[in-house]
Design an enzyme around this catalytic site. Structure first.
Site, PDB file in Angstrom:
ATOM      1  N   GLU A   1      -6.310 -29.965   4.137  1.00 40.60           N
ATOM      2  CA  GLU A   1      -7.132 -30.495   3.029  1.00 40.60           C
ATOM      3  C   GLU A   1      -6.675 -31.867   2.552  1.00 40.60           C
ATOM      4  OE1 GLU A   1      -7.348 -27.307   0.124  1.00 40.60           O
ATOM      5  OE2 GLU A   1      -7.993 -25.865   1.631  1.00 40.60           O
TER       6      GLU A   1
ATOM      7  N   GLU B   1     -11.001 -20.149   8.657  1.00 41.14           N
ATOM      8  CA  GLU B   1     -10.935 -19.340   7.417  1.00 41.14           C
ATOM      9  C   GLU B   1     -12.322 -18.825   7.048  1.00 41.14           C
ATOM     10  OE1 GLU B   1      -8.871 -21.417   4.248  1.00 41.14           O
ATOM     11  OE2 GLU B   1      -7.432 -22.305   5.615  1.00 41.14           O
TER      12      GLU B   1
ATOM     13  N   HIS C   1     -15.514 -21.861   4.662  1.00 38.03           N
ATOM     14  CA  HIS C   1     -15.755 -21.025   3.476  1.00 38.03           C
ATOM     15  C   HIS C   1     -17.192 -21.309   3.054  1.00 38.03           C
ATOM     16  CE1 HIS C   1     -11.677 -19.647   3.087  1.00 38.03           C
ATOM     17  NE2 HIS C   1     -11.222 -20.886   3.164  1.00 38.03           N
TER      18      HIS C   1
ATOM     19  N   ASP D   1     -15.465 -17.185   5.763  1.00 40.06           N
ATOM     20  CA  ASP D   1     -16.061 -16.147   4.920  1.00 40.06           C
ATOM     21  C   ASP D   1     -17.384 -16.694   4.388  1.00 40.06           C
ATOM     22  OD1 ASP D   1     -15.000 -17.827   2.852  1.00 40.06           O
ATOM     23  OD2 ASP D   1     -13.362 -16.438   2.436  1.00 40.06           O
TER      24      ASP D   1
ATOM     25  N   ASN E   1      -6.775 -29.395   9.132  1.00 36.12           N
ATOM     26  CA  ASN E   1      -7.602 -28.260   8.712  1.00 36.12           C
ATOM     27  C   ASN E   1      -8.225 -28.563   7.351  1.00 36.12           C
ATOM     28  OD1 ASN E   1      -8.281 -25.378   9.119  1.00 36.12           O
ATOM     29  ND2 ASN E   1      -6.943 -24.979   7.350  1.00 36.12           N
TER      30      ASN E   1
HETATM   31  O1  9MR Z   1      -6.090 -16.762   0.447  1.00 34.43           O
HETATM   32  C1  9MR Z   1      -5.263 -17.589  -0.340  1.00 34.43           C
HETATM   33  C2  9MR Z   1      -5.147 -16.983  -1.724  1.00 34.43           C
HETATM   34  O2  9MR Z   1      -4.483 -15.740  -1.681  1.00 34.43           O
HETATM   35  C3  9MR Z   1      -4.418 -17.944  -2.632  1.00 34.43           C
HETATM   36  O3  9MR Z   1      -4.429 -17.433  -3.948  1.00 34.43           O
HETATM   37  C4  9MR Z   1      -5.088 -19.299  -2.574  1.00 34.43           C
HETATM   38  C5  9MR Z   1      -4.389 -20.311  -3.445  1.00 34.43           C
HETATM   39  O4  9MR Z   1      -5.015 -21.543  -3.345  1.00 34.43           O
HETATM   40  O5  9MR Z   1      -5.089 -19.759  -1.241  1.00 34.43           O
HETATM   41  C6  9MR Z   1      -5.876 -18.971  -0.444  1.00 34.43           C
HETATM   42  O6  9MR Z   1      -6.046 -19.522   0.827  1.00 34.43           O
HETATM   43  C7  9MR Z   1      -6.592 -20.833   0.886  1.00 34.43           C
HETATM   44  C8  9MR Z   1      -6.032 -21.483   2.121  1.00 34.43           C
HETATM   45  O7  9MR Z   1      -4.630 -21.457   2.091  1.00 34.43           O
HETATM   46  C9  9MR Z   1      -6.540 -22.901   2.304  1.00 34.43           C
HETATM   47  N1  9MR Z   1      -7.980 -22.963   2.250  1.00 34.43           N
HETATM   48  C10 9MR Z   1      -8.598 -22.290   1.119  1.00 34.43           C
HETATM   49  C11 9MR Z   1      -8.119 -20.846   1.016  1.00 34.43           C
HETATM   50  C12 9MR Z   1      -8.835 -20.124  -0.115  1.00 34.43           C
HETATM   51  O8  9MR Z   1      -8.473 -20.656  -1.340  1.00 34.43           O
END
Ligand code: 9MR
Length: 366
Positions: free
Chosen positions: A176, A282, A253, A284, A217
């Site tokens: 990001e 990732e 996402h 969903d 990513n």
């Molecule tokens: O799935 C992750 C969640 O448990 C955490 O609370 C969150 C914190 O930002 O991060 C989530 O995973 C993220 C990933 O690391 C990067 N892309 C976005 C994902 C969803 O927020």
């Protein structure tokens, strides 16, 4: 067109089941057909292939993220081991977890996921060496000179990537790093070091683990637009400069209310032509709750389309869903009133999305 075709097919299948029930024919319970672990009553029914086995047939993986607190939910974790061939730790390898104090490394959580994956035969994507979020307080609560920050970043990447050498096949090295308009995100590294920190991070990761596939990513990069254009330019430049970049991760996402990223396939293709792999990292597909049959059908259609778009490009190497059941998902906490984003529901029953993925992997549509 596509949605209509899929829905028609789903309706036909539903009618066939109803007809079979009316005729008193045995209809295999879905879970048994999927994972029966052996032949049916007559001894002649093979268990259906898992999503990963189907993806494997085209040289790809089908995986899912998992977070450590979910592992004791054995009913849930068993499904991960059964259906998938790859996993990504949801949080365990992030900076706050792996280097909670400066120079003090803790690999407990990441090692737990790696051990689980090994026991179940899943390969692991490392996530993530560098991100603006979930950084430890010691790093964000004071300012550093550029030289200090560079050395902190190099040490972090080197120690973490070395620890997981041979245990992860790929790393999200930089996560990001772009804004929606295609400018660089002003994270602490960019602010102190300028854009060169990205090439440095890739080089350090490569030195620490020469065999791992190194990815950039991000989210909102599935469509062609300013953000994905910025990555396209960056990857092209990194390649031209001989920087070790192997892949581009599209998080995916997605949300029904924002529309399908129509040029996803074309976008995957253009990155592949730069000579890098692409992974859906990732996936969903959330919706405004409550869910209903029509939203679930649209969601299924999208899951099928993402799968087809990946399968259409040789260098799209695999798909990872971010969690797999609505029982454990990051979405309701971040987007109140939204959710139901995954292919299994809270009770671990398969949703139409599961059948759509399966249909796409078998080449028959959903
Ligand atoms: O799935 C992750 C969640 O448990 C955490 O609370 C969150 C914190 O930002 O991060 C989530 O995973 C993220 C990933 O690391 C990067 N892309 C976005 C994902 C969803 O927020």
């Amino acid at each position: 067109m596509r949605t209509t075709a899929r829905r028609t097919h789903a309706r036909t299948a539903a009618l066939a089941v109803s007809a079979a029930l009316l005729l008193g024919l045995a209809v295999a319970p879905a879970a048994e057909a999927e994972t029966g672990g052996g032949a049916g009553a007559g001894g002649d029914r093979k268990p259906a292939k898992t999503l990963h086995q189907l993806a494997r047939e085209s040289g790809r993986y089908f995986g899912a993220a998992v977070d450590n607190p979910e592992l004791p939910d054995t009913e849930y974790a068993d499904l991960l081991g059964r259906e998938f061939g790859q996993t990504t730790p949801g949080n365990a390898m992030k900076w706050y977890a792996t280097e909670p104090q400066r120079g003090v490394f803790d690999f407990t959580a990441g090692d737990e996921i790696v051990a689980y994956a090994k026991a179940k035969g899943l390969k692991v994507r490392g996530h993530t060496l560098l991100w603006h979020s979930q950084l430890p307080d010691w790093l964000t609560s004071r300012t550093w000179t550029p030289a200090e920050l560079r050395s902190i970043l190099k040490n972090h990447i080197t120690k973490v990537a070395k620890h997981y050498r041979g245990k992860v096949f790929a790393w999200d090295v930089a996560n990001e790093i772009m804004n929606e308009d295609g400018t660089y995100r002003e994270n602490i590294f960019y602010t102190a070091l300028g854009p060169g920190y990205i090439a440095d991070a890739l080089r350090w990761a490569h030195a620490a683990d020469p065999k791992a596939k190194l990815y950039l990513n991000d989210y909102n990069v599935e469509a062609v637009g300013p953000k994905s254009d910025a990555y396209y330019k960056l990857v092209k430049q990194l390649k031209a400069d001989g920087v070790p970049v192997d892949g581009f991760g599209m998080q995916a996402h997605l949300a029904l209310q924002f529309g399908y990223p129509d040029r996803l396939r074309q976008n995957i293709q253009r990155f592949a032509r730069l000579g890098v792999d692409v992974a859906i990292t990732e996936l969903d597909i959330r919706m405004v709750l409550p869910s209903d049959a029509s939203k679930l059908a649209e969601q299924a259609d999208w899951y099928g389309r993402v799968t087809e778009d990946c399968l259409a490009v040789r260098r799209c190497v695999g798909i990872t869903v971010w969690g797999y059941s609505d029982r454990h998902s990051w979405i309701p906490a971040v987007f109140p009133g939204e959710g139901a984003a995954l292919p299994w529901d809270e009770k671990l029953a398969r949703k139409p999305a599961y059948d759509a993925i399966r249909g796409a992997l078998t080449g028959g549509g959903s």
